[in-house]
Design a protein around this motif. Structure first.
Motif, mmCIF file in Angstrom:
data_model
loop_
_atom_site.group_PDB
_atom_site.id
_atom_site.type_symbol
_atom_site.label_atom_id
_atom_site.label_comp_id
_atom_site.label_asym_id
_atom_site.label_seq_id
_atom_site.Cartn_x
_atom_site.Cartn_y
_atom_site.Cartn_z
ATOM 1 N N ARG A 153 -2.655 20.530 -2.456
ATOM 2 C CA ARG A 153 -3.880 20.582 -2.460
ATOM 3 C C ARG A 153 -4.550 19.625 -1.376
ATOM 4 O O ARG A 153 -3.715 18.829 -0.821
ATOM 5 N N SER A 154 -5.669 19.916 -0.846
ATOM 6 C CA SER A 154 -6.358 18.748 -0.023
ATOM 7 C C SER A 154 -6.089 17.474 -0.297
ATOM 8 O O SER A 154 -6.041 17.111 -1.622
ATOM 9 N N LEU A 155 -6.269 16.486 0.515
ATOM 10 C CA LEU A 155 -6.210 15.062 0.187
ATOM 11 C C LEU A 155 -7.158 14.594 -0.635
ATOM 12 O O LEU A 155 -6.966 13.917 -1.771
ATOM 13 N N PRO A 156 -8.593 14.866 -0.437
ATOM 14 C CA PRO A 156 -9.590 14.674 -1.476
ATOM 15 C C PRO A 156 -9.362 15.037 -2.746
ATOM 16 O O PRO A 156 -9.625 14.515 -3.842
ATOM 17 N N ALA A 157 -8.790 16.409 -2.889
ATOM 18 C CA ALA A 157 -8.597 16.975 -4.431
ATOM 19 C C ALA A 157 -7.419 16.167 -4.904
ATOM 20 O O ALA A 157 -7.420 16.094 -6.025
ATOM 21 N N MET A 158 -6.367 15.906 -4.223
ATOM 22 C CA MET A 158 -5.100 15.267 -4.851
ATOM 23 C C MET A 158 -5.637 13.553 -5.136
ATOM 24 O O MET A 158 -5.101 13.231 -6.205
ATOM 25 N N ALA A 159 -6.480 13.112 -4.563
ATOM 26 C CA ALA A 159 -7.020 11.854 -4.904
ATOM 27 C C ALA A 159 -7.823 11.840 -6.146
ATOM 28 O O ALA A 159 -7.629 10.962 -6.941
ATOM 29 N N ALA A 160 -8.565 12.840 -6.334
ATOM 30 C CA ALA A 160 -9.372 13.093 -7.588
ATOM 31 C C ALA A 160 -8.302 13.315 -8.803
ATOM 32 O O ALA A 160 -8.418 12.675 -9.801
ATOM 33 N N LEU A 161 -7.032 14.172 -8.411
ATOM 34 C CA LEU A 161 -5.975 14.330 -9.468
ATOM 35 C C LEU A 161 -5.390 12.822 -9.863
ATOM 36 O O LEU A 161 -4.981 12.610 -10.952
ATOM 37 N N ALA A 162 -5.258 11.885 -8.792
ATOM 38 C CA ALA A 162 -4.432 10.703 -9.145
ATOM 39 C C ALA A 162 -5.183 9.892 -9.831
ATOM 40 O O ALA A 162 -4.476 8.766 -10.523
ATOM 41 N N LEU A 163 -6.600 9.940 -10.226
ATOM 42 C CA LEU A 163 -7.321 9.509 -11.008
ATOM 43 C C LEU A 163 -6.806 9.644 -12.567
ATOM 44 O O LEU A 163 -7.085 8.543 -13.517
ATOM 45 N N ILE A 164 -5.932 10.780 -13.071
ATOM 46 C CA ILE A 164 -5.533 10.845 -14.165
ATOM 47 C C ILE A 164 -4.018 10.856 -14.004
ATOM 48 O O ILE A 164 -3.658 11.791 -13.793
ATOM 49 N N PRO A 188 -1.291 10.985 -15.660
ATOM 50 C CA PRO A 188 -0.176 11.974 -16.582
ATOM 51 C C PRO A 188 -0.320 13.203 -15.606
ATOM 52 O O PRO A 188 0.629 13.800 -15.461
ATOM 53 N N LEU A 189 -1.401 13.768 -15.295
ATOM 54 C CA LEU A 189 -1.691 14.990 -14.527
ATOM 55 C C LEU A 189 -1.078 14.778 -13.271
ATOM 56 O O LEU A 189 -0.403 15.588 -12.690
ATOM 57 N N TRP A 190 -1.278 13.719 -12.510
ATOM 58 C CA TRP A 190 -0.562 13.429 -11.093
ATOM 59 C C TRP A 190 0.745 13.528 -11.328
ATOM 60 O O TRP A 190 1.386 14.201 -10.397
ATOM 61 N N ARG A 191 1.572 12.773 -12.018
ATOM 62 C CA ARG A 191 2.919 12.710 -12.137
ATOM 63 C C ARG A 191 3.484 14.197 -12.511
ATOM 64 O O ARG A 191 4.505 14.444 -12.023
ATOM 65 N N ARG A 192 2.504 14.866 -13.155
ATOM 66 C CA ARG A 192 3.228 16.281 -13.545
ATOM 67 C C ARG A 192 3.271 17.260 -12.505
ATOM 68 O O ARG A 192 4.356 18.128 -12.317
ATOM 69 N N ASN A 200 0.864 -1.238 -0.150
ATOM 70 C CA ASN A 200 -0.132 -0.124 0.092
ATOM 71 C C ASN A 200 0.811 1.414 -0.061
ATOM 72 O O ASN A 200 0.342 2.261 0.371
ATOM 73 N N SER A 201 2.086 0.991 -0.104
ATOM 74 C CA SER A 201 2.756 2.418 -0.547
ATOM 75 C C SER A 201 3.362 2.426 -1.943
ATOM 76 O O SER A 201 3.797 1.537 -2.644
ATOM 77 N N ALA A 202 2.780 3.527 -2.801
ATOM 78 C CA ALA A 202 3.115 3.585 -3.982
ATOM 79 C C ALA A 202 4.313 4.215 -4.351
ATOM 80 O O ALA A 202 5.090 4.915 -3.838
ATOM 81 N N GLN A 203 5.068 3.232 -5.341
ATOM 82 C CA GLN A 203 6.604 3.528 -5.626
ATOM 83 C C GLN A 203 6.507 4.823 -6.584
ATOM 84 O O GLN A 203 5.431 5.166 -7.281
ATOM 85 N N PRO A 204 7.686 5.444 -6.704
ATOM 86 C CA PRO A 204 7.935 6.581 -7.503
ATOM 87 C C PRO A 204 7.594 6.086 -9.245
ATOM 88 O O PRO A 204 7.937 5.027 -9.537
ATOM 89 N N GLY A 205 6.466 7.011 -9.579
ATOM 90 C CA GLY A 205 6.213 6.731 -11.058
ATOM 91 C C GLY A 205 5.193 5.817 -11.131
ATOM 92 O O GLY A 205 4.859 5.857 -12.358
ATOM 93 N N GLU A 206 4.631 5.159 -10.140
ATOM 94 C CA GLU A 206 3.681 4.126 -10.399
ATOM 95 C C GLU A 206 2.230 5.019 -10.494
ATOM 96 O O GLU A 206 1.992 5.829 -9.583
ATOM 97 N N GLY A 207 1.618 4.565 -11.465
ATOM 98 C CA GLY A 207 0.266 5.158 -11.701
ATOM 99 C C GLY A 207 -0.770 4.407 -10.691
ATOM 100 O O GLY A 207 -0.695 3.412 -10.442
ATOM 101 N N PHE A 208 -1.889 5.412 -10.734
ATOM 102 C CA PHE A 208 -2.945 4.774 -9.636
ATOM 103 C C PHE A 208 -3.601 3.457 -10.220
ATOM 104 O O PHE A 208 -3.747 2.396 -9.299
#
Length: 403
Positions: free
Chosen positions: A368-379, A381-385, A199-207
């Motif tokens: 940004r807030s945790l819920p906002a960043m969770a929404a970003l993680a759904l995409i 490429p945007l998350w990694r950017r 449950n720890s995401a590695q660098p570069g690992e997509g959601f």
């Protein structure tokens, strides 16, 4: 000649004016409007977590505008308040106690089970819900279960009181995620920010790559840890078949209750609401689990503990969790965004969790807030950017510190 207004005096007067009218409000509301100055008490957490519940009830029964308003409240209004206030609530002093914290957790667990029944009934066609608001009910209920019920169950499984632990465990089982009660405590807390923690995401690992690894890996790793613990506790049994069967069941730890409990909920909703009830229940659980996995993904993304010369890992500290100082979502999620302090003090009650010095070197802080960043993680490429450059900056700081 017109005299220019003294802007600094105006700014200085704003908190004073606010304090004059906020002092007339009931205690919890006064604290809510003065979050950047006052330490939130349990009743302030209660206001924020229970605020959308009446809307959710109306949405489940009637659909229509309450469904959309509940979704907007959870998905947008909390985010907007975080951005407007833009400052963290102060930390409670070390050693602070909050006797009412467990009472709120029990109340939230009760609300969870009631809303779960209503949500399944609504989505399976047993209430007045119809039309496009069906989607709003699914999303609003799923967000509540994934962000509030999950945060609350997480608190409960860390309690020493066995009754509270069991309550949290059954909240997770009702979301078909019972194994998290074992995997989180025995695997995640021990191996966080290492390759040994699913449950720890590695660098570069997509959601979307993280999801199956975390779900399956957490289930298997939790089972292995429970088996190891059971072997230490279980005395050698006799040679008869009954004793051997008991030994094999005992070796599984609580996993039979996770699986059989989940099947019981599926059967229960099937008997009450039919096949459509089962499908509605599975949809709600899937969306709630998605929220839980998003939290895990965001809170440790790319952060890694260094391996020492003897093969062990460095101790966990504030460098190994992404914290978020945003005040309203912190209340909404029972201070889950203050994640590094939870890892430092797993048994600490949620109102007492601290942020500490957010400006300290090598301190991971979400933009940004945790819920906002969770929404970003759904995409991805945007998350990694947004996040990969922050991870790289932290790694560079760490390298310079070692050098």
């Amino acid at each position: 000649m017109t005299q220019e207004p003294d802007l600094q005096k105006i700014r200085d007067a704003i908190p004073e004016e606010r304090s004059r009218w906020s002092d007339r409000l009931p205690g919890p509301l006064a604290t809510l409007f003065g979050l950047t100055n006052d330490i939130p008490e349990v009743d302030t957490f209660a206001i924020v977590t229970f605020a959308p519940v009446p809307l959710l009830i109306l949405a489940g029964i009637f659909g229509g505008w309450p469904a959309w308003l509940a979704l907007i409240w959870i998905a947008l209004f909390i985010f907007a308040l975080d951005e407007i206030i833009a400052r963290a609530a102060p930390d409670a002093p070390e050693g602070s106690e909050f006797p009412a914290a467990d009472t709120l957790s029990i109340a939230l667990a009760g609300a969870h089970f009631a809303l779960l029944i209503l949500g399944v009934a609504a989505l399976s066609g047993h209430t007045l819900l119809q039309g496009p608001s069906w989607v709003a009910v699914l999303l609003a209920y799923g967000l509540f279960f994934g962000q509030v019920s999950n945060s609350n169950a997480h608190e409960l499984i860390h309690r020493r009181d066995k009754r509270l632990f069991l309550l949290g465990k059954w909240v997770y089982i009702s979301l078909l995620y019972g194994h998290h009660s074992s995997a989180h405590r025995h695997v995640h807390h021990r191996f966080v920010a290492t390759p040994d923690d699913p449950n720890s995401a590695q660098p570069g690992e997509g959601f979307w790559s993280f999801v199956p690894r975390a779900w399956i890996g957490g289930f298997v790793a939790g089972l292995e840890m429970e088996r190891n613990l059971a072997q230490r506790r279980t005395l050698p049994g006799g040679g008869d078949r009954v004793a051997q069967l008991r030994a094999r069941i005992a070796a599984l730890g609580p996993y039979p209750s996770y699986v059989l409990g989940g099947l019981w909920f599926v059967l229960l909703f099937g008997l009450i609401f039919g096949l459509r009830g089962v499908l509605a229940y599975l949809l709600l659980c899937a969306y709630a689990q998605l929220q839980l996995l998003l939290s895990d993904y965001v809170q440790h993304y790319g952060l890694q503990r260094a391996r020492r010369g003897d093969g062990s890992y460095e101790p966990v500290d504030t460098r190994h969790s992404w914290d978020a100082p945003h005040p309203i979502s912190a209340l909404w999620m029972l201070n889950a965004p203050r994640h590094s302090d939870h890892h430092a003090h797993p048994g600490r009650e949620y109102p007492a969790l601290r942020l500490g010095d957010l400006d300290a070197p090598q301190r991971p802080v979400l933009p940004r807030s945790l819920p906002a960043m969770a929404a970003l993680a759904l995409i991805p490429p945007l998350w990694r950017r947004v996040m990969d450059k922050r991870v790289a900056a932290l790694q560079g700081t760490k390298s310079r510190a070692r050098g």
